[in-house]
Scaffold this active site. Structure first.
Site, PDB file in Angstrom:
ATOM      1  N   LEU A   8      36.030  49.395  61.897  1.00 31.51           N
ATOM      2  CA  LEU A   8      36.595  48.286  62.657  1.00 31.51           C
ATOM      3  C   LEU A   8      36.704  47.024  61.811  1.00 31.51           C
ATOM      4  O   LEU A   8      37.690  46.285  61.895  1.00 31.51           O
ATOM      5  CB  LEU A   8      35.737  48.004  63.891  1.00 31.51           C
ATOM      6  N   ASP A  54      22.784  41.996  53.803  1.00 30.25           N
ATOM      7  CA  ASP A  54      22.036  42.671  54.848  1.00 30.25           C
ATOM      8  C   ASP A  54      21.840  41.649  55.965  1.00 30.25           C
ATOM      9  O   ASP A  54      21.146  40.640  55.772  1.00 30.25           O
ATOM     10  CB  ASP A  54      20.682  43.144  54.301  1.00 30.25           C
ATOM     11  N   VAL A  55      22.457  41.872  57.115  1.00 31.64           N
ATOM     12  CA  VAL A  55      22.434  40.859  58.177  1.00 31.64           C
ATOM     13  C   VAL A  55      21.043  40.669  58.775  1.00 31.64           C
ATOM     14  O   VAL A  55      20.835  39.749  59.569  1.00 31.64           O
ATOM     15  CB  VAL A  55      23.455  41.180  59.291  1.00 31.64           C
ATOM     16  N   TYR A 106      20.467  51.531  71.078  1.00 34.59           N
ATOM     17  CA  TYR A 106      21.857  51.119  70.848  1.00 34.59           C
ATOM     18  C   TYR A 106      22.384  50.340  72.051  1.00 34.59           C
ATOM     19  O   TYR A 106      22.979  49.262  71.900  1.00 34.59           O
ATOM     20  CB  TYR A 106      22.713  52.356  70.583  1.00 34.59           C
ATOM     21  N   PHE A 110      35.814  55.455  69.238  1.00 36.13           N
ATOM     22  CA  PHE A 110      36.760  55.135  68.169  1.00 36.13           C
ATOM     23  C   PHE A 110      36.603  56.088  66.992  1.00 36.13           C
ATOM     24  O   PHE A 110      35.501  56.545  66.682  1.00 36.13           O
ATOM     25  CB  PHE A 110      36.556  53.689  67.697  1.00 36.13           C
TER      26      PHE A 110
END
Length: 259
Positions: free
Chosen positions: A17, A57-58, A165, A198
């Site tokens: 995405l 790395d968030v 998740y 997706f």
């Protein structure tokens, strides 16, 4: 928002995405920086779109700070942030091994990993990007910037094994409106997309017959979503000045079954 020569940051931008959104923004004239952990894919894509890659790395304040500093040095302060960085796993909250009868628990560390990347990582990037946007002069209509986040239909239709998740994506949905309200006085808009099933790199390991069955479960159109579908909606959320504080499903009208 006019994209021409506008600085943009896309997290998770090296594939799926994020990559489709980066390509669409670049095609519209934006100057795009990608945050991702995959250096090979990230550098290949930025060479294609004449952007800049930042290994980020968030989960790390230092990484995110360094990424924004590098992106801003190259392109100036971003007015656009699209958060696509995300991970997932699948464990029952508590389950029984069919062969041994052993009772297994969802590992707390595995739960925390998903929350830290998907939810806290998204929030971290929003905070640091919005702080930078506040230094900008308002544009047309008083707008300083716009942010798009990525949740999932699992925020509303979580399946078996998706507790972490779904919690992470539900958190993104839950914080969209309050953050949009927090930033409204500064002219920064915030919206979230909830994609359905997706065809992204996460689906590559699935056998063709599994993909076909998943596509058949979508009411219409009877196919998996493609990253370009996501990119199209993300750009409209960024472009349309009245799009704010919204969580929008992009799923072909699917409602996920328990499994």
């Amino acid at each position: 928002m006019n994209f021409e020569n506008t600085a943009a940051v896309v997290t998770g931008g090296a594939s799926g995405l994020g990559a489709a959104t980066a390509r669409a923004l670049a095609a519209a004239g934006a100057k795009v920086a990608l945050f991702d952990m995959n250096t090979e894919k990230g550098e290949a894509l930025t060479a294609e779109i004449h952007g800049i890659f930042c290994k980020v790395d968030v989960r790390s304040d230092d990484d995110v700070d360094a990424g924004f500093a590098r992106a801003r040095e190259a392109h100036g302060q971003e007015r656009i942030l699209v958060n696509c960085a995300g991970v997932g796993n699948a464990f029952k909250t508590v389950g029984r091994d069919k062969a041994s009868g052993e009772i297994r628990q969802f590992p707390a560390a595995a739960f925390d990993w998903v929350i830290q990347v998907n939810l806290v990582g998204t929030f971290r990037c929003i905070v640091k990007s919005a702080a930078g946007m506040l230094t900008l002069e308002p544009g047309e209509g008083g707008e300083r910037g716009a942010i798009v986040n990525t949740a999932s239909v699992a925020a509303e239709d979580g399946q078996i094994g998706q507790a972490a998740y779904s919690a992470s994506k539900g958190g993104i949905v839950g914080m969209t409106l309050p953050i949009a309200r927090d930033l409204s006085s500064e002219g920064i808009r915030v919206n979230t997309i909830l994609p359905g099933i997706f065809d992204t790199p996460l689906m590559n390991a699935a056998p063709p017959q599994v993909k076909e069955a998943l596509a058949a479960s979508v009411p219409f159109p009877k196919r998996l979503g493609v990253p370009e579908d996501y990119a199209s909606l993300a750009l409209e959320m960024l472009r349309n000045p009245y799009f704010n504080g919204e969580d929008v499903r992009l799923d072909g009208a699917i409602r996920m079954a328990p499994r």
